[in-house]
Design a protein around this motif. Structure first.
Motif, PDB file in Angstrom:
ATOM      1  N   ALA A 111      43.612  48.697  38.839  1.00 33.44           N
ATOM      2  CA  ALA A 111      42.547  48.096  39.644  1.00 33.44           C
ATOM      3  C   ALA A 111      42.464  46.589  39.417  1.00 33.44           C
ATOM      4  O   ALA A 111      42.301  45.815  40.367  1.00 33.44           O
ATOM      5  CB  ALA A 111      41.213  48.762  39.309  1.00 33.44           C
ATOM      6  N   THR A 152      45.491  44.873  41.038  1.00 34.40           N
ATOM      7  CA  THR A 152      45.305  44.819  42.483  1.00 34.40           C
ATOM      8  C   THR A 152      44.363  43.685  42.869  1.00 34.40           C
ATOM      9  O   THR A 152      44.606  42.969  43.852  1.00 34.40           O
ATOM     10  CB  THR A 152      44.770  46.160  43.002  1.00 34.40           C
ATOM     11  OG1 THR A 152      45.665  47.200  42.598  1.00 34.40           O
ATOM     12  CG2 THR A 152      44.650  46.167  44.505  1.00 34.40           C
ATOM     13  N   CYS A 192      37.804  46.495  44.018  1.00 35.17           N
ATOM     14  CA  CYS A 192      38.677  46.668  42.850  1.00 35.17           C
ATOM     15  C   CYS A 192      37.912  46.453  41.548  1.00 35.17           C
ATOM     16  O   CYS A 192      38.071  47.209  40.591  1.00 35.17           O
ATOM     17  CB  CYS A 192      39.859  45.706  42.925  1.00 35.17           C
ATOM     18  SG  CYS A 192      41.035  46.108  44.199  1.00 35.17           S
TER      19      CYS A 192
END
Length: 107
Positions: free
Chosen positions: A38, A41, A67
């Protein structure tokens, strides 16, 4: 002289972190991997915005904040799943007053 002591300290630190993480259960390692995914990203989205531009800025914000929110919720899950820091005293301290307050609002 100072540099060799610093590198030895860094090696000792990495060795102790590696040995401590080796004892971590697999379910916590999976959650850690999800948290890293996460965060990576979100970083990719920020780098893309810096290179290409931020024309639909609301799309950028929603992507990055989702995210970050996912990572925060995964950290919360990791804390709840971890048996080493899980205790009845901390659960009753926070959850029981919230449940009582919810029940009082229903009446």
């Amino acid at each position: 002289m100072g540099r060799s002591a610093t590198t030895k300290d860094a090696q000792d630190l990495f060795h102790s972190l590696r040995s401590a993480y080796a004892a971590t259960p697999n379910n916590l390692k999976i959650i850690d991997l999800y948290i890293v995914f996460a965060v990576v990203t979100a970083v990719i989205q920020v780098v893309y915005m810096a290179i290409v531009g931020s024309f639909p800025f609301n799309s950028f914000l929603s992507g990055v904040l989702s995210c970050v929110g996912t990572a925060v919720l995964a950290v919360s899950l990791r804390i709840q799943v971890n048996k080493e820091i899980q205790g009845n005293a901390s659960q009753s301290k926070f959850s029981v007053p919230l449940i009582d307050q919810y029940r009082a609002s229903l009446v």
